[in-house]
Scaffold this motif. Structure first.
Motif, mmCIF file in Angstrom:
data_model
loop_
_atom_site.group_PDB
_atom_site.id
_atom_site.type_symbol
_atom_site.label_atom_id
_atom_site.label_comp_id
_atom_site.label_asym_id
_atom_site.label_seq_id
_atom_site.Cartn_x
_atom_site.Cartn_y
_atom_site.Cartn_z
ATOM 1 N N ARG A 164 16.033 1.597 4.516
ATOM 2 C CA ARG A 164 14.695 1.037 4.380
ATOM 3 C C ARG A 164 14.192 1.307 2.968
ATOM 4 N NH1 ARG A 164 9.380 2.546 4.760
ATOM 5 N NH2 ARG A 164 9.859 4.729 5.012
ATOM 6 N N ARG A 165 13.686 0.290 2.332
ATOM 7 C CA ARG A 165 13.120 0.471 0.992
ATOM 8 C C ARG A 165 11.759 1.116 1.117
ATOM 9 N NH1 ARG A 165 14.441 -4.084 -3.235
ATOM 10 N NH2 ARG A 165 13.001 -2.716 -4.298
ATOM 11 N N ARG A 166 11.493 2.067 0.228
ATOM 12 C CA ARG A 166 10.186 2.730 0.249
ATOM 13 C C ARG A 166 9.137 1.794 -0.341
ATOM 14 N NH1 ARG A 166 10.297 8.503 -2.223
ATOM 15 N NH2 ARG A 166 10.740 7.323 -4.066
ATOM 16 N N THR A 167 7.955 1.870 0.213
ATOM 17 C CA THR A 167 6.867 1.027 -0.264
ATOM 18 C C THR A 167 6.324 1.595 -1.579
ATOM 19 O OG1 THR A 167 5.176 2.278 0.899
ATOM 20 C CG2 THR A 167 6.208 0.447 2.105
ATOM 21 N N LYS A 168 5.543 0.803 -2.249
ATOM 22 C CA LYS A 168 4.954 1.237 -3.518
ATOM 23 C C LYS A 168 4.047 2.448 -3.291
ATOM 24 C CE LYS A 168 2.533 -0.494 -7.559
ATOM 25 N NZ LYS A 168 1.935 -1.662 -8.208
ATOM 26 N N ALA A 169 3.307 2.457 -2.197
ATOM 27 C CA ALA A 169 2.415 3.574 -1.886
ATOM 28 C C ALA A 169 3.226 4.854 -1.667
ATOM 29 C CB ALA A 169 1.584 3.256 -0.648
ATOM 30 N N GLU A 170 4.380 4.742 -0.973
ATOM 31 C CA GLU A 170 5.233 5.919 -0.754
ATOM 32 C C GLU A 170 5.777 6.454 -2.073
ATOM 33 O OE1 GLU A 170 7.125 5.192 3.674
ATOM 34 O OE2 GLU A 170 7.963 4.081 1.987
ATOM 35 N N ARG A 171 6.185 5.556 -2.955
ATOM 36 C CA ARG A 171 6.698 5.978 -4.266
ATOM 37 C C ARG A 171 5.606 6.649 -5.082
ATOM 38 N NH1 ARG A 171 9.083 0.802 -4.054
ATOM 39 N NH2 ARG A 171 7.614 0.056 -5.612
ATOM 40 N N GLN A 172 4.378 6.110 -5.032
ATOM 41 C CA GLN A 172 3.262 6.703 -5.765
ATOM 42 C C GLN A 172 2.905 8.080 -5.214
ATOM 43 O OE1 GLN A 172 0.313 3.641 -5.411
ATOM 44 N NE2 GLN A 172 0.888 2.666 -7.358
ATOM 45 N N GLU A 173 2.951 8.224 -3.889
ATOM 46 C CA GLU A 173 2.655 9.518 -3.271
ATOM 47 C C GLU A 173 3.690 10.564 -3.680
ATOM 48 O OE1 GLU A 173 2.324 11.526 1.179
ATOM 49 O OE2 GLU A 173 2.449 9.353 0.977
#
Length: 104
Positions: A14-23
């Motif tokens: 599963r690709r991580r979302t932009k919000a997950e990467r920012q967190e």
């Protein structure tokens, strides 16, 4: 036969979302900031394979010396801190004859 599923049965990651990467990036920055506050610096260095054990030993010794120095500083800080004043409680004066319930 190994316990691995067939390639057509393997779930794609599963690709991580932009919000997950920012967190994740924010957490990493805060951890790095805490280390910098402690006076530490991240370095990357190439070392000859035969010198690796000596370098690791040296760094472990230096890290232990720093931890000891920090613990000593914190211990002195606790000693220097003002001790709270213990309030004296005044207990009522009791007559020993009044403490028993012997009515007989």
């Amino acid at each position: 036969m190994p316990n691995t599923p067939m390639s057509d049965q393997t779930k794609p990651k599963r690709r991580r979302t932009k919000a997950e990467r920012q967190e994740c990036a924010a957490t990493s920055r805060s951890h790095d900031a805490k280390k910098r506050e402690q006076g530490l610096v991240r370095i990357s260095h190439w070392v000859a394979k035969e010198d690796l054990a000596a370098v690791k030993s040296f760094l472990a010794t230096r890290a232990q010396l720093r931890r000891d120095r920090m613990a000593q500083t914190q211990a002195f800080a606790r000693l220097d801190a003002a001790q709270p004043v213990k309030k004296i409680t005044r207990a009522s004066k009791r007559d020993s004859r009044q403490t028993g319930f012997d009515f007989g």
